[in-house]
Design a protein around this motif. Structure first.
Motif, PDB file in Angstrom:
ATOM      1  N   TRP A  21       0.833  -1.192   0.000  1.00  0.00           N
ATOM      2  CA  TRP A  21       0.000   0.000   0.000  1.00  0.00           C
ATOM      3  C   TRP A  21       0.876   1.252   0.000  1.00  0.00           C
ATOM      4  O   TRP A  21       1.957   1.281   0.607  1.00  0.00           O
ATOM      5  CB  TRP A  21      -0.893   0.013   1.235  1.00  0.00           C
ATOM      6  CG  TRP A  21      -2.147  -0.790   1.091  1.00  0.00           C
ATOM      7  CD1 TRP A  21      -2.305  -1.953   0.398  1.00  0.00           C
ATOM      8  CD2 TRP A  21      -3.415  -0.496   1.675  1.00  0.00           C
ATOM      9  NE1 TRP A  21      -3.600  -2.400   0.507  1.00  0.00           N
ATOM     10  CE2 TRP A  21      -4.298  -1.528   1.284  1.00  0.00           C
ATOM     11  CE3 TRP A  21      -3.889   0.527   2.490  1.00  0.00           C
ATOM     12  CZ2 TRP A  21      -5.631  -1.551   1.692  1.00  0.00           C
ATOM     13  CZ3 TRP A  21      -5.214   0.498   2.898  1.00  0.00           C
ATOM     14  CH2 TRP A  21      -6.077  -0.520   2.491  1.00  0.00           C
ATOM     15  N   GLY A  22       0.383   2.263  -0.653  1.00  0.00           N
ATOM     16  CA  GLY A  22       1.075   3.543  -0.682  1.00  0.00           C
ATOM     17  C   GLY A  22       0.488   4.527   0.305  1.00  0.00           C
ATOM     18  O   GLY A  22      -0.468   4.244   1.025  1.00  0.00           O
ATOM     19  N   TYR A  23       1.097   5.716   0.312  1.00  0.00           N
ATOM     20  CA  TYR A  23       0.650   6.798   1.185  1.00  0.00           C
ATOM     21  C   TYR A  23       0.219   7.968   0.322  1.00  0.00           C
ATOM     22  O   TYR A  23       1.002   8.487  -0.482  1.00  0.00           O
ATOM     23  CB  TYR A  23       1.789   7.232   2.107  1.00  0.00           C
ATOM     24  CG  TYR A  23       1.457   8.366   3.056  1.00  0.00           C
ATOM     25  CD1 TYR A  23       1.335   8.134   4.421  1.00  0.00           C
ATOM     26  CD2 TYR A  23       1.304   9.677   2.597  1.00  0.00           C
ATOM     27  CE1 TYR A  23       1.052   9.170   5.305  1.00  0.00           C
ATOM     28  CE2 TYR A  23       1.017  10.717   3.464  1.00  0.00           C
ATOM     29  CZ  TYR A  23       0.889  10.462   4.816  1.00  0.00           C
ATOM     30  OH  TYR A  23       0.612  11.492   5.684  1.00  0.00           O
ATOM     31  N   ILE A  24      -1.027   8.370   0.485  1.00  0.00           N
ATOM     32  CA  ILE A  24      -1.523   9.623  -0.082  1.00  0.00           C
ATOM     33  C   ILE A  24      -2.282  10.332   1.041  1.00  0.00           C
ATOM     34  O   ILE A  24      -3.198   9.764   1.638  1.00  0.00           O
ATOM     35  CB  ILE A  24      -2.465   9.400  -1.287  1.00  0.00           C
ATOM     36  CG1 ILE A  24      -1.709   8.703  -2.433  1.00  0.00           C
ATOM     37  CG2 ILE A  24      -3.055  10.734  -1.760  1.00  0.00           C
ATOM     38  CD1 ILE A  24      -0.623   9.536  -3.105  1.00  0.00           C
ATOM     39  N   TRP A  32      -5.547   4.228  -5.868  1.00  0.00           N
ATOM     40  CA  TRP A  32      -4.991   5.454  -6.464  1.00  0.00           C
ATOM     41  C   TRP A  32      -4.841   5.239  -7.972  1.00  0.00           C
ATOM     42  O   TRP A  32      -4.204   4.293  -8.409  1.00  0.00           O
ATOM     43  CB  TRP A  32      -3.643   5.772  -5.838  1.00  0.00           C
ATOM     44  CG  TRP A  32      -3.152   7.167  -6.120  1.00  0.00           C
ATOM     45  CD1 TRP A  32      -2.000   7.525  -6.745  1.00  0.00           C
ATOM     46  CD2 TRP A  32      -3.792   8.393  -5.737  1.00  0.00           C
ATOM     47  NE1 TRP A  32      -1.875   8.884  -6.784  1.00  0.00           N
ATOM     48  CE2 TRP A  32      -2.972   9.454  -6.175  1.00  0.00           C
ATOM     49  CE3 TRP A  32      -4.980   8.700  -5.079  1.00  0.00           C
ATOM     50  CZ2 TRP A  32      -3.293  10.792  -5.974  1.00  0.00           C
ATOM     51  CZ3 TRP A  32      -5.310  10.028  -4.874  1.00  0.00           C
ATOM     52  CH2 TRP A  32      -4.476  11.060  -5.320  1.00  0.00           C
ATOM     53  N   THR A  50       2.583  14.750  -2.881  1.00  0.00           N
ATOM     54  CA  THR A  50       1.858  13.864  -3.789  1.00  0.00           C
ATOM     55  C   THR A  50       2.327  14.066  -5.216  1.00  0.00           C
ATOM     56  O   THR A  50       2.477  13.104  -5.985  1.00  0.00           O
ATOM     57  CB  THR A  50       0.342  14.109  -3.682  1.00  0.00           C
ATOM     58  OG1 THR A  50      -0.054  13.978  -2.311  1.00  0.00           O
ATOM     59  CG2 THR A  50      -0.432  13.106  -4.530  1.00  0.00           C
ATOM     60  N   TRP A  57       2.454   5.232  -6.664  1.00  0.00           N
ATOM     61  CA  TRP A  57       1.350   4.519  -6.024  1.00  0.00           C
ATOM     62  C   TRP A  57       0.150   4.324  -6.943  1.00  0.00           C
ATOM     63  O   TRP A  57      -0.855   3.754  -6.504  1.00  0.00           O
ATOM     64  CB  TRP A  57       0.924   5.238  -4.740  1.00  0.00           C
ATOM     65  CG  TRP A  57       2.057   5.446  -3.781  1.00  0.00           C
ATOM     66  CD1 TRP A  57       2.482   6.621  -3.264  1.00  0.00           C
ATOM     67  CD2 TRP A  57       2.922   4.442  -3.242  1.00  0.00           C
ATOM     68  NE1 TRP A  57       3.553   6.426  -2.434  1.00  0.00           N
ATOM     69  CE2 TRP A  57       3.840   5.088  -2.410  1.00  0.00           C
ATOM     70  CE3 TRP A  57       3.010   3.053  -3.386  1.00  0.00           C
ATOM     71  CZ2 TRP A  57       4.840   4.402  -1.725  1.00  0.00           C
ATOM     72  CZ3 TRP A  57       4.010   2.373  -2.704  1.00  0.00           C
ATOM     73  CH2 TRP A  57       4.908   3.038  -1.887  1.00  0.00           C
ATOM     74  N   HIS A  60      -2.113   1.171  -6.799  1.00  0.00           N
ATOM     75  CA  HIS A  60      -2.038   0.620  -5.441  1.00  0.00           C
ATOM     76  C   HIS A  60      -3.135   1.238  -4.580  1.00  0.00           C
ATOM     77  O   HIS A  60      -3.588   2.351  -4.836  1.00  0.00           O
ATOM     78  CB  HIS A  60      -0.685   0.941  -4.799  1.00  0.00           C
ATOM     79  CG  HIS A  60       0.482   0.303  -5.480  1.00  0.00           C
ATOM     80  ND1 HIS A  60       1.099  -0.825  -4.993  1.00  0.00           N
ATOM     81  CD2 HIS A  60       1.142   0.634  -6.612  1.00  0.00           C
ATOM     82  CE1 HIS A  60       2.095  -1.168  -5.799  1.00  0.00           C
ATOM     83  NE2 HIS A  60       2.143  -0.291  -6.795  1.00  0.00           N
ATOM     84  N   VAL A  62      -4.159   3.121  -1.168  1.00  0.00           N
ATOM     85  CA  VAL A  62      -3.397   4.135  -0.444  1.00  0.00           C
ATOM     86  C   VAL A  62      -4.152   4.596   0.797  1.00  0.00           C
ATOM     87  O   VAL A  62      -5.385   4.524   0.872  1.00  0.00           O
ATOM     88  CB  VAL A  62      -3.092   5.357  -1.344  1.00  0.00           C
ATOM     89  CG1 VAL A  62      -2.170   4.969  -2.499  1.00  0.00           C
ATOM     90  CG2 VAL A  62      -4.389   5.989  -1.881  1.00  0.00           C
ATOM     91  N   THR A 139       4.607   9.798   1.822  1.00  0.00           N
ATOM     92  CA  THR A 139       4.390   9.571   0.393  1.00  0.00           C
ATOM     93  C   THR A 139       5.572   8.877  -0.269  1.00  0.00           C
ATOM     94  O   THR A 139       5.404   8.118  -1.221  1.00  0.00           O
ATOM     95  CB  THR A 139       4.109  10.905  -0.323  1.00  0.00           C
ATOM     96  OG1 THR A 139       3.294  11.735   0.504  1.00  0.00           O
ATOM     97  CG2 THR A 139       3.385  10.675  -1.641  1.00  0.00           C
ATOM     98  N   GLY A 142       5.428   4.978   1.740  1.00  0.00           N
ATOM     99  CA  GLY A 142       4.186   4.226   1.838  1.00  0.00           C
ATOM    100  C   GLY A 142       4.071   3.485   3.148  1.00  0.00           C
ATOM    101  O   GLY A 142       4.583   3.925   4.191  1.00  0.00           O
TER     102      GLY A 142
END
Length: 243
Positions: A21-24, A32, A50, A57, A60, A62, A139, A142
């Motif tokens: 998983w990513g980070y947003i 995403w 971002t 990402w 993926h 997020v 970001t 992740g």
């Protein structure tokens, strides 16, 4: 109303980790897409992190740090606010600083605190045991696994059955007059308190291997001990010499 166990919190956090998983920022478990990334890229007010790192990402799922927690709760039919500061201040019942007196249960939430922020509990992760944490870190990285080092506070959120949070520390094998050894994981130290509670003033610390004498057994899993001074220590950190 759904039900959620600590084991499910750990399992879901591990699922996010295993599936890259990513980070947003602001997200809580959504896919995403390129269209979403393009929208941020083309927005003059779009979040710079971002724009810089979000492309990796695409494709993926997020979440941001508190969004990962919100996703876990929503998955099981429960609600917890999106925001680490709110999660700590409004949704955790048992909570406090992480000290040597605390033995965290897997599935607990852990937080980072700094007065530099308006909302001081600015980051949250899931404690999975063995001093390991799963967190949506940022970001660039992740969802990752990190260590407990640097996390300042813990919390047990409402709606999760952790059982007896102090379980595992109650002792029936100790008696007044026993001479016992301080037994701390990783050859560390344990806090000695003025009273039998983690919120009491700290009198000092005792290192692994220190011999103390029990002068009082307290019914909430603490012992009063005599060393060069006298104070209270959690009984789970004591063992008989012959053990």
């Amino acid at each position: 109303m759904g039900k959620l166990t600590p084991e499910q919190i750990v399992e879901d956090a591990k699922y996010a980790l295993a599936n890259n998983w990513g980070y947003i920022w602001g997200k809580a478990g959504e896919l995403w897409t390129q269209a979403k990334q393009d929208a941020v890229n083309n927005d003059p007010n779009g979040r710079e992190q971002t724009k810089k790192y979000g492309q990796q990402w695409v494709g993926h799922y997020v979440a941001d740090c508190s969004g990962l927690i919100s996703w876990i709760f929503h998955k099981h039919g429960l609600y917890i606010a999106h925001g680490s500061n709110s999660q700590y201040t409004k949704y955790c019942t048992e909570k406090g600083p992480i000290t040597n007196d605390i033995s965290l249960k897997p599935g607990a939430l852990v937080f980072k605190y700094s007065t530099a922020y308006t909302n001081p509990y600015y980051h949250v992760g899931v404690y999975i045991g063995n001093n390991k944490v799963i967190e949506a870190q940022g970001t660039y990285k992740g969802v990752i696994q990190s260590t407990l080092f640097g996390w300042t506070h813990y919390g047990y959120p409402k709606g999760v059955d952790y059982g007896d949070i102090s379980s595992g520390s109650e002792r029936s094998d100790l008696s007044v007059g026993d001479k016992v050894i301080v037994d701390v994981p990783n050859d560390g130290t344990v806090n000695i308190r003025k009273k039998a509670t983690t919120s009491s003033d700290k009198l000092g610390t005792l290192p692994e291997g220190t011999e103390v004498e029990i002068t009082e057994i307290v019914d909430n899993n603490w012992c009063k001990v005599k060393y060069t001074g006298e104070g209270y220590i959690m009984s789970k950190f004591l063992r008989r010499e012959s053990a």
